[in-house]
Scaffold this motif. Structure first.
Motif, PDB file in Angstrom:
ATOM      1  N   LEU A  84       0.831  -1.202   0.000  1.00  0.00           N
ATOM      2  CA  LEU A  84       0.000   0.000   0.000  1.00  0.00           C
ATOM      3  C   LEU A  84       0.868   1.255   0.000  1.00  0.00           C
ATOM      4  O   LEU A  84       0.569   2.241  -0.702  1.00  0.00           O
ATOM      5  N   SER A  85       1.956   1.231   0.743  1.00  0.00           N
ATOM      6  CA  SER A  85       2.867   2.383   0.779  1.00  0.00           C
ATOM      7  C   SER A  85       3.480   2.636  -0.592  1.00  0.00           C
ATOM      8  O   SER A  85       3.542   3.785  -1.049  1.00  0.00           O
ATOM      9  N   ILE A  86       3.918   1.554  -1.246  1.00  0.00           N
ATOM     10  CA  ILE A  86       4.505   1.704  -2.588  1.00  0.00           C
ATOM     11  C   ILE A  86       3.471   2.278  -3.553  1.00  0.00           C
ATOM     12  O   ILE A  86       3.771   3.178  -4.364  1.00  0.00           O
ATOM     13  N   TYR A  87       2.250   1.756  -3.474  1.00  0.00           N
ATOM     14  CA  TYR A  87       1.184   2.221  -4.372  1.00  0.00           C
ATOM     15  C   TYR A  87       0.890   3.699  -4.162  1.00  0.00           C
ATOM     16  O   TYR A  87       0.777   4.483  -5.128  1.00  0.00           O
ATOM     17  N   LYS A  88       0.807   4.128  -2.902  1.00  0.00           N
ATOM     18  CA  LYS A  88       0.556   5.541  -2.617  1.00  0.00           C
ATOM     19  C   LYS A  88       1.704   6.416  -3.100  1.00  0.00           C
ATOM     20  O   LYS A  88       1.496   7.524  -3.622  1.00  0.00           O
ATOM     21  N   ASN A  89       2.942   5.910  -2.950  1.00  0.00           N
ATOM     22  CA  ASN A  89       4.120   6.675  -3.374  1.00  0.00           C
ATOM     23  C   ASN A  89       4.182   6.864  -4.886  1.00  0.00           C
ATOM     24  O   ASN A  89       4.880   7.765  -5.372  1.00  0.00           O
ATOM     25  N   THR A  90       3.483   6.010  -5.620  1.00  0.00           N
ATOM     26  CA  THR A  90       3.448   6.167  -7.090  1.00  0.00           C
ATOM     27  C   THR A  90       2.198   6.906  -7.546  1.00  0.00           C
ATOM     28  O   THR A  90       1.891   6.953  -8.741  1.00  0.00           O
ATOM     29  N   GLY A  91       1.481   7.485  -6.588  1.00  0.00           N
ATOM     30  CA  GLY A  91       0.325   8.319  -6.939  1.00  0.00           C
ATOM     31  C   GLY A  91      -0.984   7.575  -7.045  1.00  0.00           C
ATOM     32  O   GLY A  91      -1.962   8.112  -7.609  1.00  0.00           O
ATOM     33  N   GLY A  92      -1.044   6.378  -6.512  1.00  0.00           N
ATOM     34  CA  GLY A  92      -2.269   5.586  -6.614  1.00  0.00           C
ATOM     35  C   GLY A  92      -3.395   6.119  -5.753  1.00  0.00           C
ATOM     36  O   GLY A  92      -3.171   6.661  -4.668  1.00  0.00           O
ATOM     37  N   LYS A  93      -4.637   5.954  -6.239  1.00  0.00           N
ATOM     38  CA  LYS A  93      -5.822   6.433  -5.523  1.00  0.00           C
ATOM     39  C   LYS A  93      -6.317   5.344  -4.572  1.00  0.00           C
ATOM     40  O   LYS A  93      -6.488   4.187  -4.968  1.00  0.00           O
ATOM     41  N   VAL A  94      -6.574   5.729  -3.322  1.00  0.00           N
ATOM     42  CA  VAL A  94      -7.020   4.784  -2.300  1.00  0.00           C
ATOM     43  C   VAL A  94      -8.314   5.287  -1.662  1.00  0.00           C
ATOM     44  O   VAL A  94      -8.414   6.467  -1.297  1.00  0.00           O
ATOM     45  N   PHE A  95      -9.303   4.399  -1.551  1.00  0.00           N
ATOM     46  CA  PHE A  95     -10.558   4.701  -0.867  1.00  0.00           C
ATOM     47  C   PHE A  95     -10.727   3.719   0.281  1.00  0.00           C
ATOM     48  O   PHE A  95     -10.396   2.549   0.167  1.00  0.00           O
ATOM     49  N   GLU A  96     -11.255   4.199   1.379  1.00  0.00           N
ATOM     50  CA  GLU A  96     -11.441   3.330   2.535  1.00  0.00           C
ATOM     51  C   GLU A  96     -12.898   2.953   2.743  1.00  0.00           C
ATOM     52  O   GLU A  96     -13.228   2.284   3.724  1.00  0.00           O
ATOM     53  N   ARG A  97     -13.774   3.364   1.826  1.00  0.00           N
ATOM     54  CA  ARG A  97     -15.175   2.930   1.858  1.00  0.00           C
ATOM     55  C   ARG A  97     -15.611   2.580   0.447  1.00  0.00           C
ATOM     56  O   ARG A  97     -15.335   3.325  -0.494  1.00  0.00           O
ATOM     57  N   PHE A  98     -16.302   1.470   0.322  1.00  0.00           N
ATOM     58  CA  PHE A  98     -16.769   1.062  -1.005  1.00  0.00           C
ATOM     59  C   PHE A  98     -17.756   2.076  -1.568  1.00  0.00           C
ATOM     60  O   PHE A  98     -17.809   2.316  -2.782  1.00  0.00           O
ATOM     61  N   ASP A  99     -18.521   2.713  -0.685  1.00  0.00           N
ATOM     62  CA  ASP A  99     -19.503   3.704  -1.140  1.00  0.00           C
ATOM     63  C   ASP A  99     -18.854   4.860  -1.889  1.00  0.00           C
ATOM     64  O   ASP A  99     -19.497   5.508  -2.724  1.00  0.00           O
ATOM     65  N   ASP A 100     -17.581   5.119  -1.611  1.00  0.00           N
ATOM     66  CA  ASP A 100     -16.902   6.261  -2.220  1.00  0.00           C
ATOM     67  C   ASP A 100     -16.702   6.105  -3.723  1.00  0.00           C
ATOM     68  O   ASP A 100     -16.426   7.095  -4.410  1.00  0.00           O
ATOM     69  N   ILE A 101     -16.826   4.893  -4.239  1.00  0.00           N
ATOM     70  CA  ILE A 101     -16.604   4.698  -5.679  1.00  0.00           C
ATOM     71  C   ILE A 101     -17.904   4.420  -6.420  1.00  0.00           C
ATOM     72  O   ILE A 101     -17.892   4.155  -7.632  1.00  0.00           O
ATOM     73  N   GLN A 102     -19.033   4.479  -5.706  1.00  0.00           N
ATOM     74  CA  GLN A 102     -20.306   4.094  -6.318  1.00  0.00           C
ATOM     75  C   GLN A 102     -20.644   4.934  -7.545  1.00  0.00           C
ATOM     76  O   GLN A 102     -21.288   4.445  -8.483  1.00  0.00           O
ATOM     77  N   ASN A 103     -20.243   6.173  -7.573  1.00  0.00           N
ATOM     78  CA  ASN A 103     -20.587   7.053  -8.697  1.00  0.00           C
ATOM     79  C   ASN A 103     -19.483   7.139  -9.739  1.00  0.00           C
ATOM     80  O   ASN A 103     -19.574   7.937 -10.681  1.00  0.00           O
ATOM     81  N   ILE A 104     -18.426   6.353  -9.562  1.00  0.00           N
ATOM     82  CA  ILE A 104     -17.328   6.331 -10.529  1.00  0.00           C
ATOM     83  C   ILE A 104     -17.573   5.212 -11.540  1.00  0.00           C
ATOM     84  O   ILE A 104     -17.881   4.078 -11.164  1.00  0.00           O
ATOM     85  N   LYS A 105     -17.442   5.499 -12.796  1.00  0.00           N
ATOM     86  CA  LYS A 105     -17.640   4.480 -13.831  1.00  0.00           C
ATOM     87  C   LYS A 105     -16.491   3.475 -13.779  1.00  0.00           C
ATOM     88  O   LYS A 105     -15.329   3.857 -13.843  1.00  0.00           O
ATOM     89  N   MET A 106     -16.818   2.218 -13.643  1.00  0.00           N
ATOM     90  CA  MET A 106     -15.813   1.161 -13.580  1.00  0.00           C
ATOM     91  C   MET A 106     -15.990   0.211 -14.760  1.00  0.00           C
ATOM     92  O   MET A 106     -17.105  -0.147 -15.129  1.00  0.00           O
ATOM     93  N   ASP A 107     -14.845  -0.215 -15.342  1.00  0.00           N
ATOM     94  CA  ASP A 107     -14.879  -1.223 -16.400  1.00  0.00           C
ATOM     95  C   ASP A 107     -14.597  -2.621 -15.861  1.00  0.00           C
ATOM     96  O   ASP A 107     -15.001  -3.618 -16.460  1.00  0.00           O
TER      97      ASP A 107
END
Length: 516
Positions: free
Chosen positions: A96-119
């Motif tokens: 997780l630290s490596i991912y954040k250091n490369t600019g990765g987006k992290v959400f701690e609630r599933f509800d936070d992505i409900q309105n994001i279009k996912m493929d």
């Protein structure tokens, strides 16, 4: 042959590889993540939105690594963490630290992505170690993913599926594809696993091969294994290819004897003799004139003449297939008793259907079965196995392989336990058959398998392997039949019709024609 192993044993291999062999867990993790990434990049275009839903264990760490690698390949990735981050494994924290250091987006609630279009969702909630029902927020997330109907790829095994027995642990991810590591797990194939895994891809990520080569790994028959079957000789005659005695049918079930005998012929047996009731005589003569025929009076408790005819036929044959459409009762018990007691010239016995039912209800027949010197295979479905083993069906379902091995060892026989996935074992060697489809759940399908098995064990090859090949061929013929008749409308005779094409199907130049 492909290997298959339980999830519990895979955990031991994983730990041994890290602790004793010395391959770092992060190395295995990177290779696992790359295997998933390869599937994603093959199926989805750059800039696709991929959400990796991750638990806080090492399966979740795999998912975080997947997100990072995809992010570097210009995919629009995000990670949703489900679970208490304070309880995360060290590898998860590091990934997780490596991912954040490369600019990765992290959400701690599933509800936070409900309105994001996912493929695509990547399921990395739980790995092969799940041992209890999925409840609470984990169950909510799984149900939500399933309801969204967005393509989902599972890391190692769909979250919520038990990796040992394939049972759904309350709820489970319905994956389109599962990428597993090292080899297939029993949970991918048995029970709910078969419906929830989608297409399963097995990837080599560096586990030492010798760790799979022990008694805890099982074998899956593949197309290329058809070459194991001995070829026919130019210098031969009908006696070269075996003499099968089919003891089957009664006045109310003439088709069982016919289909069993025809299936044996289609699989290359030189001669078939059918021992059946007088009520079947005209039907067999008209529909299977190639077979020889001995008939007896159905329902007659006085068996001396019947048994004398059976003795003569037992002296003639190499292999006996007994039980399809046979009925139960005193006469049938005496016939089975005669087969077990006076089959010194018989090499192989296949007990199916009512033969198994009669044995299940008679302690003397069970004792004779244990004492027999013949190669014997029984071919029960789950219901028949329950009576034979004196185990309830849920117990067998939970321990499919172990229950089958236990009975094989107890009686000194081979068992073909028929189900959506069929287990074949003599208690030592174990084969798992994954060919076939739901269209084969039809009257007479088991009679066809009994006939195929009689033919296969008559060939010059190891007995249990021959039984496993019989189950595989039966399933492949069913798969081809389903393409012509559909699974809904298939009949057992459709399966037999495809047997005559088996040699062409598996010919070296034709091998690509079969896709499981």
């Amino acid at each position: 042959m492909e290997r298959i192993i339980t999830g519990s044993d895979m955990k031991k291999i994983d730990r041994y590889t890290i602790d004793e062999i010395g391959i770092p867990s992060m190395v295995l993790m990177e290779r696992a993540a790359l295997s998933v990434v390869n599937e994603v990049t093959s199926d989805f275009e750059i800039n696709s939105s991929v959400c990796c839903v991750c638990g806080v264990g090492n399966n979740g760490a795999d998912g975080v690594a997947v997100a990072r690698i995809l992010n570097n390949k210009d995919y629009n990735t995000s990670v949703v963490i489900v679970g208490d981050i304070a309880k995360a494994t060290p590898d998860f924290v590091k990934q997780l630290s490596i991912y954040k250091n490369t600019g990765g987006k992290v959400f701690e609630r599933f509800d936070d992505i409900q309105n994001i279009k996912m493929d695509l969702f990547v399921d990395a909630l739980f790995g092969v170690g799940l041992s209890r029902n999925v409840e609470g927020k984990y169950a909510e997330v799984i149900n939500c993913i399933n309801e969204l109907c967005i393509p989902t790829y599972a890391v190692d095994i769909p979250s919520g599926i038990n990796a040992d027995n394939g049972m759904k642990m309350n709820v489970a991810i319905k994956a389109n594809k599962t990428i597993t590591f090292g080899c297939l797990k029993t949970g991918h194939l048995y029970n709910d696993g078969k419906d929830y895994c989608g297409k399963v891809i097995s990837s080599d990520i560096g586990f030492p091969v010798f760790l799979f080569d022990d008694n805890n790994s099982y074998k899956v028959i593949e197309v290329s294994d058809y070459r194991i079957i001995p070829k026919r000789y130019s210098n031969s005659n009908k006696g070269t290819y075996g003499k099968v005695l089919v003891v089957a049918g009664c006045d109310t079930m003439s088709g069982a004897a016919y289909m069993c005998g025809l299936a044996s012929f289609r699989m290359g047996v030189g001669m078939v003799k059918i021992f059946t009731t007088k009520g079947n005589e005209t039907y067999i003569k008209n529909n299977l004139p190639e077979a020889m025929l001995t008939t007896y009076q159905y329902g007659d408790d006085y068996t001396s003449d019947t048994i004398e005819m059976l003795k003569n036929d037992l002296e003639w044959c190499d292999t006996v297939v007994a039980g399809p459409g046979f009925g139960t009762g005193k006469l049938q018990i005496n016939i089975i008793k005669e087969i077990l007691e006076n089959s010194s010239g018989v090499k192989n016995i296949v007990f199916d259907a009512d033969a198994i039912n009669n044995i299940s209800e008679n302690d003397n027949l069970k004792l004779l079965l244990k004492k027999s010197k013949c190669n014997i295979v029984v071919t029960p479905h789950i219901g028949e196995m329950s009576k034979f083993a004196d185990l309830d069906i849920p117990t067998i379902k939970l321990n499919h392989i172990e229950a089958t091995k236990k009975i094989a060892c107890e009686y000194g026989i081979t068992v073909i336990l028929k189900d959506s996935v069929t287990t074949v074992t003599d208690g030592k060697e174990c084969y798992v058959n994954v060919s076939g489809n739901s269209g084969m759940a039809t009257a007479g399908s088991g009679d066809v398998l009994a006939g195929i098995t009689g033919a296969m064990v008559s060939k010059d090859m190891p007995f249990t392997l021959a039984c496993a090949m019989a189950a595989f061929i039966h399933g492949v013929a069913g798969d081809f039949a389903s393409k012509k008749a559909s699974q809904t409308y298939m009949m057992a005779t459709d399966i037999i019709e495809e047997l005559k094409n088996i040699t062409n199907i598996f010919d070296d130049k034709q091998e690509a024609r079969y896709e499981s």
